[in-house]
Design a protein around this motif. Structure first.
Motif, PDB file in Angstrom:
ATOM      1  N   ILE A 270       0.853  -1.198   0.000  1.00  0.00           N
ATOM      2  CA  ILE A 270       0.000   0.000   0.000  1.00  0.00           C
ATOM      3  C   ILE A 270       0.886   1.244   0.000  1.00  0.00           C
ATOM      4  CG2 ILE A 270      -1.859   1.238   1.201  1.00  0.00           C
ATOM      5  CD1 ILE A 270      -2.702  -1.538   0.422  1.00  0.00           C
ATOM      6  N   CYS A 271       0.533   2.228  -0.801  1.00  0.00           N
ATOM      7  CA  CYS A 271       1.193   3.535  -0.688  1.00  0.00           C
ATOM      8  C   CYS A 271       0.140   4.624  -0.857  1.00  0.00           C
ATOM      9  CB  CYS A 271       2.328   3.696  -1.689  1.00  0.00           C
ATOM     10  SG  CYS A 271       1.844   3.578  -3.406  1.00  0.00           S
ATOM     11  N   GLN A 272       0.373   5.743  -0.207  1.00  0.00           N
ATOM     12  CA  GLN A 272      -0.584   6.854  -0.294  1.00  0.00           C
ATOM     13  C   GLN A 272       0.185   8.147  -0.488  1.00  0.00           C
ATOM     14  OE1 GLN A 272      -1.215   9.309   2.396  1.00  0.00           O
ATOM     15  NE2 GLN A 272       0.576   8.582   3.529  1.00  0.00           N
ATOM     16  N   ARG A 273      -0.466   9.093  -1.178  1.00  0.00           N
ATOM     17  CA  ARG A 273       0.190  10.354  -1.538  1.00  0.00           C
ATOM     18  C   ARG A 273      -0.631  11.526  -1.012  1.00  0.00           C
ATOM     19  NH1 ARG A 273       1.549  11.783  -7.856  1.00  0.00           N
ATOM     20  NH2 ARG A 273       2.639  13.771  -7.532  1.00  0.00           N
ATOM     21  N   PRO A 274       0.018  12.494  -0.376  1.00  0.00           N
ATOM     22  CA  PRO A 274      -0.745  13.625   0.189  1.00  0.00           C
ATOM     23  C   PRO A 274      -1.461  14.431  -0.895  1.00  0.00           C
ATOM     24  CG  PRO A 274       1.535  13.598   0.978  1.00  0.00           C
ATOM     25  CD  PRO A 274       1.452  12.610  -0.127  1.00  0.00           C
ATOM     26  N   LYS A 510     -12.564   2.598  15.500  1.00  0.00           N
ATOM     27  CA  LYS A 510     -13.766   1.838  15.170  1.00  0.00           C
ATOM     28  C   LYS A 510     -14.411   2.371  13.895  1.00  0.00           C
ATOM     29  CE  LYS A 510     -14.695   0.772  20.028  1.00  0.00           C
ATOM     30  NZ  LYS A 510     -15.567   1.021  21.177  1.00  0.00           N
ATOM     31  N   ASP A 511     -14.130   3.656  13.590  1.00  0.00           N
ATOM     32  CA  ASP A 511     -14.786   4.258  12.441  1.00  0.00           C
ATOM     33  C   ASP A 511     -14.331   3.615  11.136  1.00  0.00           C
ATOM     34  OD1 ASP A 511     -14.513   7.496  14.027  1.00  0.00           O
ATOM     35  OD2 ASP A 511     -16.004   5.898  14.267  1.00  0.00           O
ATOM     36  N   PHE A 512     -13.034   3.294  11.059  1.00  0.00           N
ATOM     37  CA  PHE A 512     -12.538   2.696   9.825  1.00  0.00           C
ATOM     38  C   PHE A 512     -11.341   1.816  10.122  1.00  0.00           C
ATOM     39  CE2 PHE A 512      -9.626   6.095  10.327  1.00  0.00           C
ATOM     40  CZ  PHE A 512     -10.359   7.260  10.444  1.00  0.00           C
ATOM     41  N   LEU A 521       1.338   2.465   9.942  1.00  0.00           N
ATOM     42  CA  LEU A 521       0.392   3.529  10.277  1.00  0.00           C
ATOM     43  C   LEU A 521       0.992   4.463  11.328  1.00  0.00           C
ATOM     44  CD1 LEU A 521      -2.375   4.909  10.214  1.00  0.00           C
ATOM     45  CD2 LEU A 521      -3.145   3.262  11.939  1.00  0.00           C
ATOM     46  N   LYS A 522       1.628   3.873  12.349  1.00  0.00           N
ATOM     47  CA  LYS A 522       2.204   4.704  13.396  1.00  0.00           C
ATOM     48  C   LYS A 522       3.337   5.579  12.857  1.00  0.00           C
ATOM     49  CE  LYS A 522      -0.593   2.791  16.212  1.00  0.00           C
ATOM     50  NZ  LYS A 522      -1.894   3.478  16.309  1.00  0.00           N
ATOM     51  N   ILE A 523       4.113   5.029  11.924  1.00  0.00           N
ATOM     52  CA  ILE A 523       5.185   5.827  11.317  1.00  0.00           C
ATOM     53  C   ILE A 523       4.588   7.014  10.559  1.00  0.00           C
ATOM     54  CG2 ILE A 523       6.947   5.807   9.495  1.00  0.00           C
ATOM     55  CD1 ILE A 523       7.651   2.960  10.416  1.00  0.00           C
ATOM     56  N   HIS A 524       3.521   6.759   9.783  1.00  0.00           N
ATOM     57  CA  HIS A 524       2.842   7.853   9.064  1.00  0.00           C
ATOM     58  C   HIS A 524       2.315   8.897  10.051  1.00  0.00           C
ATOM     59  CE1 HIS A 524       3.214   6.200   5.140  1.00  0.00           C
ATOM     60  NE2 HIS A 524       2.424   5.161   5.334  1.00  0.00           N
ATOM     61  N   GLN A 525       1.731   8.429  11.154  1.00  0.00           N
ATOM     62  CA  GLN A 525       1.136   9.356  12.128  1.00  0.00           C
ATOM     63  C   GLN A 525       2.204  10.220  12.791  1.00  0.00           C
ATOM     64  OE1 GLN A 525      -0.993   6.401  14.476  1.00  0.00           O
ATOM     65  NE2 GLN A 525      -2.945   7.252  13.817  1.00  0.00           N
ATOM     66  N   LEU A 657      -5.854   5.444   3.873  1.00  0.00           N
ATOM     67  CA  LEU A 657      -5.438   4.059   4.117  1.00  0.00           C
ATOM     68  C   LEU A 657      -6.632   3.153   4.420  1.00  0.00           C
ATOM     69  CD1 LEU A 657      -2.224   4.690   6.243  1.00  0.00           C
ATOM     70  CD2 LEU A 657      -2.357   3.962   3.866  1.00  0.00           C
ATOM     71  N   ALA A 658      -7.754   3.761   4.838  1.00  0.00           N
ATOM     72  CA  ALA A 658      -8.948   2.959   5.121  1.00  0.00           C
ATOM     73  C   ALA A 658      -9.687   2.609   3.841  1.00  0.00           C
ATOM     74  CB  ALA A 658      -9.874   3.730   6.074  1.00  0.00           C
ATOM     75  N   LYS A 659      -9.678   3.533   2.905  1.00  0.00           N
ATOM     76  CA  LYS A 659     -10.387   3.299   1.644  1.00  0.00           C
ATOM     77  C   LYS A 659      -9.384   3.429   0.505  1.00  0.00           C
ATOM     78  CE  LYS A 659     -13.970   5.076  -1.395  1.00  0.00           C
ATOM     79  NZ  LYS A 659     -14.694   6.280  -1.792  1.00  0.00           N
ATOM     80  N   ILE A 660      -8.970   2.305  -0.043  1.00  0.00           N
ATOM     81  CA  ILE A 660      -7.993   2.310  -1.124  1.00  0.00           C
ATOM     82  C   ILE A 660      -8.663   2.830  -2.398  1.00  0.00           C
ATOM     83  CG2 ILE A 660      -6.427   0.908  -2.504  1.00  0.00           C
ATOM     84  CD1 ILE A 660      -5.622   1.213   0.426  1.00  0.00           C
ATOM     85  N   ASP A 661      -8.071   3.886  -2.983  1.00  0.00           N
ATOM     86  CA  ASP A 661      -8.679   4.519  -4.152  1.00  0.00           C
ATOM     87  C   ASP A 661      -8.429   3.741  -5.436  1.00  0.00           C
ATOM     88  OD1 ASP A 661      -9.704   7.020  -2.882  1.00  0.00           O
ATOM     89  OD2 ASP A 661      -7.585   7.298  -2.417  1.00  0.00           O
ATOM     90  N   HIS A 662      -7.247   3.163  -5.573  1.00  0.00           N
ATOM     91  CA  HIS A 662      -6.888   2.494  -6.827  1.00  0.00           C
ATOM     92  C   HIS A 662      -6.168   1.177  -6.535  1.00  0.00           C
ATOM     93  CE1 HIS A 662      -7.913   6.206  -8.885  1.00  0.00           C
ATOM     94  NE2 HIS A 662      -7.141   6.843  -8.033  1.00  0.00           N
ATOM     95  N   THR A 663      -6.445   0.210  -7.341  1.00  0.00           N
ATOM     96  CA  THR A 663      -5.722  -1.065  -7.276  1.00  0.00           C
ATOM     97  C   THR A 663      -5.093  -1.308  -8.639  1.00  0.00           C
ATOM     98  OG1 THR A 663      -7.298  -1.934  -5.665  1.00  0.00           O
ATOM     99  CG2 THR A 663      -5.888  -3.532  -6.821  1.00  0.00           C
ATOM    100  N   ALA A 664      -3.795  -1.561  -8.635  1.00  0.00           N
ATOM    101  CA  ALA A 664      -3.073  -1.732  -9.896  1.00  0.00           C
ATOM    102  C   ALA A 664      -3.322  -3.125 -10.478  1.00  0.00           C
ATOM    103  CB  ALA A 664      -1.586  -1.519  -9.667  1.00  0.00           C
ATOM    104  N   VAL A 665      -3.004  -3.281 -11.743  1.00  0.00           N
ATOM    105  CA  VAL A 665      -3.088  -4.587 -12.414  1.00  0.00           C
ATOM    106  C   VAL A 665      -2.181  -5.566 -11.675  1.00  0.00           C
ATOM    107  CG1 VAL A 665      -2.626  -5.800 -14.582  1.00  0.00           C
ATOM    108  CG2 VAL A 665      -3.526  -3.464 -14.619  1.00  0.00           C
TER     109      VAL A 665
END
Length: 1301
Positions: A270-274, A510-512, A521-525, A657-665
């Protein structure tokens, strides 16, 4: 997803580096040579290698420890148009120290590191490398290694045999030599550690991803899973080519504000971009930097980075170098590092440490050399960070970052919430050993020895005994955070890094549910929380920065052509709005290239559409603060405001990170031939280039929005539209912008030839000369002010803080110039080291010649001086000025001495002359400097000295104002009247000298010679002299022409004109006078200058007329001229109080000096005064005493007057009585001066003028045309004097001695 939001691929290249079996073992000559030269410094005189050399890396090492050349074995694809493959750079940075060989007995765990390739235009590409060990399958390589060992052992035996012969033949130190021999035999046995028949030989290999953005965690997982696939006994589900093809061609970069999921060999990644309104992408674990260095050290390092001080990171671990470098540059937001940036410096580029420019570089340590043995070209302005040893060496005079303690407290709360001690985890304390044991035993949830998850051992408990923690606990408790409950501790992760756990608010998880693991996650936080706190400091400090940006005039071409010299920010006005504690840091920060570039970017981008992301994010935050702020925007306070954006930033990450926007081939089977894709366990294969060389025919991810040339045209179009430039100017702008990134700014990572190195050094020389030119011009513009106005910068006032900053930056430049091309570094200051060598050679010459007069002394008749018959001029001597500095006990370091010498030379207007004399010793310069050094480039050196010569046009007091507590010798000369020389004078004279920093007290003067030298604490600029005598003897009358006082270190001479008698029954009967002086000018105008004090009496018996009390060459003034002089005197005082407190000159000059308030009011009372009788002198004080008697008589007769009038009269009488009864013998004119000064201090002058104008005594003593009788003019005078009421006037002690009011 549109084409231009996902235009770029996740990775551009996949590369494999390692041993090229076909070319065999090649020594890495450049890096080996560097290491050999470094190690050879440890040799002693007898030619034997010291122990440090045995341990270091050089040609005499065992073959397993030598450096061999690695090569890029393959890279896929062959090339991409937007990012050409840089084979030299990738080869150097994948394996910075070349190939490494090991045997089965050595530790061979895989090592991950990342790196950066900076192109000439300043753009960056990121590399991620995993280095592991493979068994050497080639028998030729194994045989070659065995042969190298045989040769090495034979050489070692020869050395030991020679030693044994010495041991037998020598009668001295036998035991020592024999012990060396036994040690050598042991080492020989240890070196004989590779046997082709018994040992298995392993060699390092590296797999690498080259990517446009630093998604470190995702790239690390990709590489680790690929490595796992070839080391696992079970083959991977698909051939390795499928996974490499997938990451190169089928995985896109996630768009801004989105998250992406793709599959590795064994699991999802998983990777996410601001988003565009968030802080830029940063994916390195910032917590590692805090654990390695500690919070205090990081804030110091952060300050050095902001002030563009040279920074050298030092560690055994490449990834630590990269993590610290990237973390520090990330928290600089909204600024960006503008200079040389090489987080991992390859061994072949070690000569780049000689760069006389700001840099941020990482140097690899072999773990065996002591820091003291690491010789760096220049350390005067260097921040050295020893990452592995938790230490940092700082340059001198580093200012403190604003609100440092509050910032430490805010960050500490975050760190402790994540279980990280603010002082770092490598700190040497009892808690460290506890932490180590804790990590090794894995006590959190191993369910052994009674340890279960519910009873987790907390970091707080471990660190409770630590002193720093105790202080921080007290700080944190004040904020309402409880530390009584244990903080969840750090748990070890498989990669030996610490897994973070935090207390999350109830219900927030609990929300997500997030799709990445808890550690990630902790590193990102933690990353985003720390970065938001630092970003908040800048938004608070620079919330009003837009107000002070100087927008260019309509003539864009002029601004563009002169943008380096033009001021783009009103620094003086901005600093005047800042709290006092901020000034030392901010004044230096505003001078940096990164701040200038930030403001230039602001000027270039008016519209939000044109702004880059960093500027847009910062401006959005600034606007939000201004909207929410209730205080006046332009008034700054030092009140600390904590960060309020953390929660929103953290929530944005969790949502992605809770809702993945894109999944690659997903990876899939490729069209490969039969037999392709097979591999041997334990060996990373050479992949099939035919299937990896081209991208799929139809792939929406790969399609780029535009080729490079079209994007470049878009940028050109934007700049043209903004600046309104024609095509030629536009092309010039683009070329210049591009040239900023070359030469000095970034080293090219390639195999460097001597000609390339020479060209690089020439770029340095050009850069230093250009910097010198710009810096001298800036300092002169700021100092002169008028020129600044002519250049369109508005009125410029140079504050002391700014001047000090500019001079400090000049000292830094001189240190960098003197450090460039040094043969051997001696001491931390290259300039002071050169000066000491010069001093030593001159003293040797003096000793040989047997002379006391040094050739270093120059008798200069052009220097500022008084009449040579009175006080001989100081001899000009470079070595003498050095001795002055060496005698100052307060200055302890070489860097401090060099800076003090530069300041003294600038104040004496001798800097260029001294340096020219220093460099005139060509033999010494050749001995100390290499041929390419700046100081050996004759043309550039001459231009440099010429630029420094321009400082002689202005007066600096940078030495006097900087060293306020040192002892300084002063020389005093009293000059009696030439006509009435005072040869019969019998009284005992005395003097008291006052300056801006203090006064001497009463000093007795030898009456026979009227000259003396004394030493006292620095008085600063001299302001007044109180001179008098004790009225003893038969002829106690003394006519003094003037007094001269000279500072014997700086050479500044002050002249205090007098021209009055001191004695009873002569002149106004004064036995002491206050003289106001000024710095003597370079031209001999002493005799023609107007006196600041009243004029000389020609003879005691001469008729003195009141109307002639002004100097003979001063015309009689009319009422208009008198009003003007009063207005100018008042205006001078008003201006004085509108300057910052530290920048104000002497108030005494404005009150008592020429054209001062006392002189102006004298003119008021002299106008229309009736002529006195013959042989009688009448003074203003006589009139005031008559008025005093009149007001006193009214009080006794109890005549009814209004209450306000009575109060004024009573005050006036009180002051007159106090001055008359004072024990001082200051004469009638002195008493009038004292009354005016006291009246100005107590805001009573306007009342007294009104009182005296209505006094009947006026009619007796003044003509009808007198100014004091004209009610209109008197009312105007009263209104002018009333403006002094708003100022708090403090008088010098010398003015009010003996008056207790």
């Amino acid at each position: 997803m549109t084409a231009n939001t996902a235009g770029c691929r996740f990775a551009d290249y996949f590369a494999i580096s390692g041993l090229d079996v076909e070319t065999g073992l090649e020594p890495d000559e450049l890096s080996a040579l560097c290491q050999f030269l470094q190690a050879s410094k440890g040799r002693d005189g007898a030619g034997r290698v010291s122990s440090s050399t045995d341990e270091g890396e050089n040609y005499e090492q065992s073959p397993l420890r030598r450096t061999f050349k690695s090569k890029v074995l393959a890279h896929y694809p062959e090339n991409v148009e937007w990012n050409p493959f840089d084979q030299d750079a990738v080869g150097m940075l994948c394996m910075p120290k070349g190939l490494s060989f090991k045997t089965q007995s050595d530790n061979r765990g895989p090592q991950f590191h990342s790196f950066i390739i900076t192109r000439e235009d300043g753009s960056r590409t990121y590399g991620f490398a995993l280095t592991f060990y493979e068994e050497v399958a080639s028998k030729q390589i194994c045989s070659a290694m065995q042969t190298l060992y045989h040769m090495h052992n034979a050489d070692q035996y020869d050395i030991l045999h020679t030693s044994s012969t010495i041991c037998i033949n020598s009668s001295e130190n036998i035991s020592d030599n024999c012990s060396d021999l036994s040690t050598g035999v042991t080492k020989l046995q240890r070196f004989n550690s590779y046997d082709i028949s018994k040992d298995t030989l392993y060699v390092s290999k590296c797999i690498c991803l080259i990517a446009p953005l630093p998604f470190m965690h995702a790239c690390k997982k990709v590489l680790e899973q690929l490595h796992q696939a070839v080391t696992s006994p079970k083959p991977p589900p698909l051939p390795l080519e499928s996974y490499v093809y997938n990451i190169l061609y089928e995985v896109p970069l996630p768009p801004a504000g989105r998250s992406l999921k793709f599959l590795g060999v064994y699991g999802p990644i998983i990777c996410q971009r601001p988003g565009t309104n968030e802080l830029p992408l940063f994916d390195f674990p910032i917590h590692e930097m805090f654990e390695l260095l500690g919070l205090e050290n990081i804030l110091q390092l952060f300050t050095c980075a902001l002030l563009e001080i040279q920074i050298l990171l030092y560690s055994q671990h490449y990834q630590r170098l990269m993590t610290v470098a990237e973390s520090i540059t990330a928290i600089l937001f909204p600024c960006q590092w503008q200079h040389v940036y090489v987080p991992i410096l390859p061994a072949s580029l070690l000569h780049f440490l000689d760069a006389p420019v700001p840099y941020l570089m990482g140097l690899h340590s072999n773990g065996q050399d002591d820091r003291s043995k690491l010789e760096l070209p220049h350390e005067a302005n260097l921040c050295f960070v020893d990452i592995d040893n938790h230490s940092i060496e700082l340059p001198e005079d580093l200012p403190q970052f604003p609100n440092k303690l509050e910032l430490i407290q805010e960050i500490s709360e975050i760190l402790m919430a994540f279980g990280i001690p603010p002082e770092g985890n490598l700190h040497c304390s009892k808690s460290t050993s506890k932490l180590k044991d804790f990590k090794e035993r894995n006590v959190v949830c191993d369910k052994k020895n009674g340890n279960v998850a519910g009873l987790a051992l907390s970091t707080y408990e471990l660190l409770k005994e630590n002193e720093t923690m105790a202080r921080l606990q007290a700080l944190v408790k004040r904020t309402g955070v409880s530390l009584e409950k244990p903080i969840p501790a750090l748990t070890p992760s498989p990669a030996a890094s610490l897994k973070l756990e935090v207390r999350v608010e109830a219900g927030s998880n609990k929300d997500f549910k997030v799709h990445c693991d808890e550690e990630e996650l902790k590193i990102h936080q933690l990353n985003i929380k720390i970065r938001e706190i630092f970003a908040n400091r800048f938004t608070q400090m620079f919330a009003d920065y837009e107000v002070f940006v100087i927008q260019p005039s309509h003539d864009k071409e002029s601004w563009f052509n002169n943008r380096e010299q033009m001021q783009n920010f009103d620094k003086a006005s901005f600093l005047s709005d800042q709290p006092e504690p901020y000034l030392p840091f901010l004044s230096r920060f505003l001078e940096t290239q990164m701040f200038a570039s930030f403001i230039d970017n602001k000027i270039m981008c008016h519209d939000d559409d044109e702004k880059d992301q960093i500027l847009r994010v910062f401006d959005t935050r600034v606007n939000k603060i201004r909207t929410l702020n209730v205080r006046t925007p332009t008034l700054r306070t030092s009140m600390y405001q904590k960060c309020t954006t953390i929660y929103a930033a953290e929530k944005a990450i969790k949502l992605r990170l809770a809702k993945i926007d894109h999944t690659a081939v997903h990876p899939h089977l490729l069209d490969m031939k039969i037999g392709q894709g097979k591999y041997e366990c334990g060996f990373f294969p050479k992949l099939q280039p035919d299937v990896l060389s081209s991208s799929p025919a139809c792939n929406k991810w790969v399609k780029r929005s535009a080729p490079a040339q079209w994007r470049r045209r878009d940028r050109q179009k934007q700049h043209t539209e903004h600046l309104h430039l024609d095509n030629d100017q536009r092309e010039k702008y683009i070329q210049e912008a591009r040239s900023l990134g070359t030469g000095v700014r970034q080293p090219k990572l390639s195999n460097l030839s001597p000609s390339v190195i020479a060209h690089t050094n020439w770029k340095f020389v050009e850069g230093l000369l250009k910097e010198c030119r710009n810096k001298t011009k800036r300092m002169l513009v700021e100092k002169m002010g008028r020129e600044a106005v002519e250049l369109g910068h508005g009125e410029v006032t140079l504050t002391g803080v700014e001047e000090n900053t500019l001079i400090a930056s000049l000292c830094d430049l001189l240190e960098r110039i003197w450090s460039h091309g040094l043969q051997v570094k001696q001491g931390k200051s290259a300039l002071w080291s050169h000066l000491l060598h010069y001093q030593e050679s001159k003293e040797k010459n003096e000793a040989l010649l047997g002379t006391t007069s040094s050739p270093g002394f120059i008798h200069d008749q052009d220097r500022r001086k008084i009449d040579s018959s009175c006080m001989p001029p100081l001899k000009i001597s470079l070595t003498r000025d050095m001795r002055h500095i060496q005698n100052i006990g307060e200055i302890k370091t070489d860097v401090g001495k060099a800076r003090a010498w530069v300041r003294l030379s600038m104040e004496k207007k001798l800097l260029s002359r001294h340096l020219k004399q220093l460099l005139s010793d060509h033999e010494l310069t050749k001995k100390l400097y290499k041929r390419y050094a700046f100081l050996r480039c004759d043309d550039e050196k001459e231009q440099f000295l010429y630029h420094l010569l321009s400082f002689n046009a202005v007066d600096y007091f940078c030495f006097t104002n900087a060293f306020t507590t040192i002892m300084i010798p002063y020389h005093v000369l009293v000059i009696p009247s030439k006509k009435l020389g005072g040869s019969m004078f019998t009284a005992n004279p005395w003097i008291c000298i006052s300056g801006e920093l203090g006064e001497t007290g009463i000093l007795q003067i030898p009456k026979s010679i009227l000259e003396m030298t004394f030493e006292c604490q620095n008085l600063g600029k001299l302001t007044t002299v109180l001179i008098g005598h004790d009225n003893s003897g038969l002829y106690a009358k003394w006519l003094v022409d003037s007094v001269v006082v000279r500072n014997e270190i700086t050479g500044h001479a002050y002249r205090f004109p007098c021209g009055r008698w001191l004695g009873k029954g002569v002149d106004d009967g004064s036995l002491e006078r206050i003289l106001v002086g000024e710095l003597a000018s370079a031209t001999l105008e002493t005799d023609e200058r107007h006196c600041r004090t009243p004029p000389m009496q020609q003879s005691p018996s001469m008729i003195r007329r009141f109307v002639n009390i002004t100097p003979a060459n001063r015309p009689k003034l009319n009422t208009g001229q008198i009003q003007e002089s009063v207005g100018e005197a008042i205006n001078g005082i008003v201006k004085h109080f509108h300057k910052p407190e530290k920048e104000r000159g002497s108030l005494t000059l404005l009150l008592c000096g020429e054209n001062g308030l006392v002189t102006a009011l004298e003119q008021v009372f002299h106008h229309g005064f009736k002529s006195p009788r013959l042989f009688k002198s009448v003074f203003i004080w006589d009139f005031l005493e008559k008025a005093f008697v009149y007001f006193e008589s009214l009080e006794h007769t109890e005549q009814t007057q209004e209450e306000n009038w009575q109060t004024r009269a009573k005050k006036f009488c009180t002051f007159i009585a106090a001055i008359n009864s004072a024990p001082r013998n200051i004469g009638k004119d002195g008493k009038f001066q004292l009354l005016v000064c006291l009246g100005a201090r107590d805001h009573l002058l306007h009342n007294w003028i009104a009182l005296l104008a209505d006094c009947p005594i006026i009619a007796q003593m003044y003509e009808d045309t007198a100014l004091i009788k004209d009610h209109t003019l008197v009312n105007s005078l009263i209104r002018v004097l009333q403006t002094l009421q708003e100022f708090n006037i403090t008088l010098e002690t010398s003015l009010v001695k003996g008056i207790d009011m």
